[in-house]
Design a protein around this motif. Structure first.
Motif, short mmCIF file in Angstrom:
data_model
loop_
_atom_site.label_atom_id
_atom_site.label_comp_id
_atom_site.label_asym_id
_atom_site.label_seq_id
_atom_site.Cartn_x
_atom_site.Cartn_y
_atom_site.Cartn_z
N GLN A 118 2.33 1.91 -3.36
CA GLN A 118 1.26 2.35 -4.27
C GLN A 118 0.90 3.81 -4.00
O GLN A 118 0.74 4.60 -4.93
CB GLN A 118 0.04 1.44 -4.08
CG GLN A 118 -1.10 1.73 -5.01
CD GLN A 118 -2.27 0.79 -4.75
OE1 GLN A 118 -2.50 0.33 -3.63
NE2 GLN A 118 -3.01 0.49 -5.80
N ALA A 119 0.79 4.20 -2.73
CA ALA A 119 0.46 5.58 -2.36
C ALA A 119 1.57 6.53 -2.80
O ALA A 119 1.30 7.62 -3.33
CB ALA A 119 0.24 5.69 -0.85
N HIS A 149 1.49 7.01 -6.60
CA HIS A 149 0.25 7.50 -7.19
C HIS A 149 0.52 8.80 -7.93
O HIS A 149 1.32 9.63 -7.48
CB HIS A 149 -0.80 7.71 -6.10
CG HIS A 149 -2.15 8.02 -6.64
ND1 HIS A 149 -2.52 9.29 -7.03
CD2 HIS A 149 -3.22 7.22 -6.88
CE1 HIS A 149 -3.75 9.27 -7.47
NE2 HIS A 149 -4.21 8.02 -7.40
N ASP A 177 -0.92 11.57 -8.07
CA ASP A 177 -1.10 12.78 -7.25
C ASP A 177 0.05 13.01 -6.27
O ASP A 177 0.15 14.08 -5.69
CB ASP A 177 -2.40 12.69 -6.44
CG ASP A 177 -3.64 12.79 -7.31
OD1 ASP A 177 -3.52 13.24 -8.48
OD2 ASP A 177 -4.72 12.41 -6.83
N ASN A 178 0.90 11.99 -6.07
CA ASN A 178 1.95 12.08 -5.05
C ASN A 178 3.37 11.98 -5.60
O ASN A 178 4.29 12.56 -5.04
CB ASN A 178 1.75 10.98 -4.01
CG ASN A 178 0.46 11.13 -3.26
OD1 ASN A 178 0.04 12.24 -2.94
ND2 ASN A 178 -0.19 10.02 -2.96
N THR A 192 -3.58 9.93 0.46
CA THR A 192 -4.15 9.50 -0.82
C THR A 192 -5.54 10.08 -1.05
O THR A 192 -5.99 10.12 -2.19
CB THR A 192 -4.20 7.97 -0.91
OG1 THR A 192 -4.91 7.46 0.23
CG2 THR A 192 -2.80 7.37 -0.94
N GLU A 193 -6.19 10.51 -0.01
CA GLU A 193 -7.54 11.08 -0.12
C GLU A 193 -7.42 12.60 0.02
O GLU A 193 -7.48 13.14 1.12
CB GLU A 193 -8.46 10.51 0.96
CG GLU A 193 -8.54 8.99 0.97
CD GLU A 193 -9.05 8.40 -0.32
OE1 GLU A 193 -10.00 8.97 -0.89
OE2 GLU A 193 -8.52 7.38 -0.75
N LYS A 194 -7.24 13.28 -1.09
CA LYS A 194 -6.99 14.73 -1.10
C LYS A 194 -8.26 15.54 -0.85
O LYS A 194 -9.36 15.09 -1.13
CB LYS A 194 -6.38 15.16 -2.44
CG LYS A 194 -5.17 14.36 -2.88
CD LYS A 194 -3.94 14.74 -2.13
CE LYS A 194 -2.73 14.11 -2.80
NZ LYS A 194 -1.73 13.70 -1.87
N CYS A 207 -5.42 5.60 4.33
CA CYS A 207 -5.57 6.79 3.50
C CYS A 207 -4.27 7.58 3.42
O CYS A 207 -4.25 8.72 2.96
CB CYS A 207 -6.71 7.68 4.01
SG CYS A 207 -6.46 8.33 5.65
N GLY A 208 -3.17 6.97 3.84
CA GLY A 208 -1.87 7.61 3.75
C GLY A 208 -0.86 6.97 4.67
O GLY A 208 -1.14 5.97 5.33
N TYR A 264 0.83 -1.21 0.00
CA TYR A 264 0.00 0.00 0.00
C TYR A 264 0.87 1.26 0.00
O TYR A 264 0.61 2.21 -0.74
CB TYR A 264 -0.94 0.02 1.21
CG TYR A 264 -1.56 1.38 1.39
CD1 TYR A 264 -2.61 1.80 0.58
CD2 TYR A 264 -1.06 2.28 2.33
CE1 TYR A 264 -3.16 3.07 0.70
CE2 TYR A 264 -1.60 3.55 2.46
CZ TYR A 264 -2.64 3.94 1.64
OH TYR A 264 -3.16 5.20 1.76
#
Length: 168
Positions: free
Chosen positions: A26-27, A30, A32-33, A89-91, A66-67, A23
């Motif tokens: 993957q985060a 991502h 966005d990151n 991960t949840e912006k 979520c991060g 995870y």
């Protein structure tokens, strides 16, 4: 049983375990990151999990990941603790702010930090704004200090001192 380091009404920080690393990777990778985070291998994350000077955390909201965050310098004799990573991960939900507040609380109240510091890439104004709005002061910029996909990127160093910290 998961070791919960800290929690609020919305989130909790628990110590990561080896099975969390897929995870985490993957985060980190991502879209966005990835432009804002140094990419580590699974082995580098595993080493951070095993390092007694570091705590490797999973951020959870409603028991879902979520991060993640990495905090280093727990054994620093000068009591200078580094927020090495903060990935959400949840912006757009304020989770990053909640995590930052919990991390600051741990740094100053649990680990008796004198200083907490971090660096942020110059191409990440969203993170820079968050850190400054939470009391971190800019110490300086390391110009063109890292190479990302063939491009040099500057890094801003920020910190907050024990005397400046206010538990919100």
């Amino acid at each position: 049983m998961a070791m919960i380091l800290a929690s609020s009404e919305r989130i909790r920080l628990r110590v990561s375990r080896p099975h969390d690393l897929d995870y985490v990777l993957q985060a980190e990778n991502h879209p966005d990151n990835r432009d804002f985070i140094n990419q580590w291998t699974k082995e580098q994350h595993r080493n951070a999990q095993e390092d007694t000077d570091t705590v490797h955390l999973i951020v959870e909201a409603d028991l879902e990941s979520c991060g993640y965050a990495i905090i280093a310098g727990l054994e620093n004799p000068a009591r200078s603790i580094e927020l090495k990573r903060l990935v959400i991960t949840e912006k757009g939900q304020g989770l990053g702010r909640d995590v930052l507040r919990l991390v600051k609380r741990c740094a100053f109240n649990r680990w008796s930090a004198h200083r907490m510091w971090l660096d942020v890439r110059s191409n990440n104004p969203r993170a820079l704004h968050l850190y400054e709005s939470e009391g971190f002061q800019v110490e300086g910029t390391l110009r063109d200090s890292i190479l990302v996909d063939g491009e040099y990127v500057s890094v801003t160093i920020l910190s907050i001192l024990e005397s400046e910290y206010k538990d919100v």
